[in-house]
Write a protein that holds these residues in place. Structure first.
Motif, PDB file in Angstrom:
ATOM      1  N   LEU A  80      -1.970  -4.698  -5.684  1.00  0.00           N
ATOM      2  CA  LEU A  80      -1.811  -5.953  -4.960  1.00  0.00           C
ATOM      3  C   LEU A  80      -0.785  -6.341  -3.974  1.00  0.00           C
ATOM      4  O   LEU A  80      -0.784  -6.926  -3.261  1.00  0.00           O
ATOM      5  CB  LEU A  80      -2.218  -7.121  -6.098  1.00  0.00           C
ATOM      6  N   ARG A 112      -0.253  -7.525  -0.496  1.00  0.00           N
ATOM      7  CA  ARG A 112       0.263  -9.011  -0.191  1.00  0.00           C
ATOM      8  C   ARG A 112       1.527  -9.025   0.458  1.00  0.00           C
ATOM      9  O   ARG A 112       1.854 -10.136   1.092  1.00  0.00           O
ATOM     10  CB  ARG A 112       0.397  -9.582  -1.532  1.00  0.00           C
ATOM     11  N   ARG A 137       7.257  -4.045   0.416  1.00  0.00           N
ATOM     12  CA  ARG A 137       5.864  -3.280  -0.148  1.00  0.00           C
ATOM     13  C   ARG A 137       6.448  -2.261  -1.101  1.00  0.00           C
ATOM     14  O   ARG A 137       5.644  -1.735  -2.067  1.00  0.00           O
ATOM     15  CB  ARG A 137       5.223  -2.831   0.955  1.00  0.00           C
ATOM     16  N   ARG A 178       4.788 -12.448   8.827  1.00  0.00           N
ATOM     17  CA  ARG A 178       4.679 -11.577   8.364  1.00  0.00           C
ATOM     18  C   ARG A 178       4.067 -10.330   8.897  1.00  0.00           C
ATOM     19  O   ARG A 178       3.633 -10.722  10.125  1.00  0.00           O
ATOM     20  CB  ARG A 178       3.606 -11.710   7.030  1.00  0.00           C
ATOM     21  N   VAL A 223       4.237 -10.891  -7.693  1.00  0.00           N
ATOM     22  CA  VAL A 223       2.795 -10.388  -7.250  1.00  0.00           C
ATOM     23  C   VAL A 223       1.805 -11.264  -7.333  1.00  0.00           C
ATOM     24  O   VAL A 223       0.995 -11.818  -6.473  1.00  0.00           O
ATOM     25  CB  VAL A 223       2.658  -9.102  -7.532  1.00  0.00           C
ATOM     26  N   MET A 271       4.888 -15.606  -2.081  1.00  0.00           N
ATOM     27  CA  MET A 271       5.471 -15.194  -0.809  1.00  0.00           C
ATOM     28  C   MET A 271       6.640 -16.070  -0.324  1.00  0.00           C
ATOM     29  O   MET A 271       7.430 -15.738   0.376  1.00  0.00           O
ATOM     30  CB  MET A 271       4.281 -15.159   0.012  1.00  0.00           C
TER      31      MET A 271
END
Lengths: 95, 107, 197
Positions: free
Chosen positions: B21, B25, B32, B106, C119, C125
């Motif tokens: 995930l 995301r 990442r 992003r 996460v 975010m």
């Protein structure tokens, strides 16, 4: 116990599909390398699960060991190869 | 005994889920790498330890050797995974990718 | 601009390799017979353990093959694994290093749970705030620096971007909570483990 192993490996395959999304649509080359690394580490576990399902762990554990080493060497070689390439991403140089 | 094996296996699967995930995301390639390189490492440690324990069910010399080989895979991955992560970061830095900072779009 | 950048990078690389050459020659290959002996025996024992583990056959033919190849490999590469020529501190160093491992495992688990929270959090975010942290470590030897860099990378939330031979670290931290405590306790523990108080 066999059912648990079977469904765990199916679930891991599903997670590999999720990681594969980043490999196919990833905006940069390094994103694809991350995806390859993640898929490889899941494959190691799946190989041992397959070995337990077929009652031949003694054989599959060698394959898993070789696969882990191969994955490491592949990622290392790919990153060494791409690091000299300029313009993976059109932005100013960052140091 | 089986309960411990299943618990370890499911804990490993939980961390693998977090890794997958996180790759989907997080906003840029540097962030990442955090879930990809390390949640996967811990997930592999937990699930392979569980499988090595399960393999010792019918005890024999061969089974013991196989379990030790599984532990050898774990040790190898613990040495190799940070190195691979560092190599990927190095490739990104040298290719000139700027890290994402808060407030940007992003990518 | 790009050309310029590449050139500075290459010259940096060259400087780097020259530096490491100097370090290598100052440590020197221990060809003194007595100093050569202990690393050879230790490497030989580790190689034999790996051979038995990987082959799993205990008859005379396979064991003798293993002993021969282990002796050859240990003869050629004994100064890779144990570079320190002093035999006295060798074993105690590895024992102290082994006591560092459990602390590292606890630390890895804690930090992993932190990243899992980021996460899985629906507003995760907004909580991440990546930045590059720079600091200078007081560790001296190559092995301690490499261990420190790998430990930083293994604890989630932080990735080592670059290390220089003098101990200049650049670390990519994913949020404030994981970036701020660097170098902190981990450096002290590694200094203790490698005897660099």
């Amino acid at each position: 116990m066999d059912h648990i192993f079977l469904y765990s490996s199916l679930y891991l395959a599903f997670l590999m599909l999720l990681s594969l999304y980043r490999g196919v649509f990833g905006p940069t080359v390094v994103d694809r390398m991350i995806s390859v690394n993640a898929i490889g580490s899941k494959t190691t576990v799946v190989l041992i699960l397959i070995g337990l399902l077929y009652h031949r762990v003694d054989m599959f554990v060698d394959i898993a060991l070789a696969y882990a080493m191969l994955n490491f060497v592949a990622v290392l070689a790919a990153s060494r190869y791409f690091q000299k390439r300029k313009g993976l991403y059109d932005e100013g140089p960052f140091r | 005994m089986d309960i411990i094996v299943v618990l370890l296996l499911f804990a490993g699967l939980f961390f693998f889920t977090g890794g997958a995930l996180g790759i989907l995301r997080f906003p840029d390639f540097y962030s990442r790498l955090h879930p990809a390189g390390k949640l996967d490492t811990l997930g592999l440690l937990l699930s392979l330890t569980g499988l090595a324990l399960y393999n010792l069910h019918h005890f024999s010399v061969g089974a013991l050797l196989t379990s030790l080989k599984i532990i050898l895979i774990v040790v190898f991955v613990f040495l190799a995974s940070p190195t691979a992560t560092h190599a990927i970061v190095d490739a990104g830095i040298r290719a000139g990718l700027a890290p994402w900072t808060k407030g940007e779009e992003r990518r | 601009m790009a050309q310029d950048n590449e050139q500075t990078m290459e010259s940096m690389d060259r400087g780097h390799s020259m530096n490491s050459d100097e370090v290598g020659s100052s440590a020197g290959p221990p060809r003194n017979r007595r100093l050569f002996f202990y690393p050879f025996i230790l490497t030989f024992i580790i190689m034999c353990g790996t051979w038995v583990l990987l082959s799993g056959k205990f008859d005379a033919f396979h064991m003798s093959l293993g002993v021969i190849s282990c002796a050859l490999v240990a003869y050629f590469s004994s100064d890779f694994l144990f570079s320190s020529p002093k035999p006295a501190g060798l074993l105690s160093k590895w024992v102290r290093f082994a006591t560092y491992i459990p602390w590292l495992m606890v630390e890895i688990t804690k930090a992993n749970l932190h990243v899992m929270k980021l996460v899985l959090h629906p507003r995760g975010m907004d909580m991440i705030d990546p930045k590059i942290v720079k600091f200078r470590s007081k560790l001296k030897s190559d092995l301690a620096l490499v261990t420190f860099a790998n430990s930083i990378t293994l604890t989630p939330g932080t990735i080592t971007v670059s290390v220089s031979l003098d101990g200049d670290f650049k670390v990519h931290a994913i949020d404030k909570a994981s970036g701020d405590p660097l170098p902190g306790e981990m450096e002290q523990r590694i200094a203790k483990a490698f005897g660099e108080e």
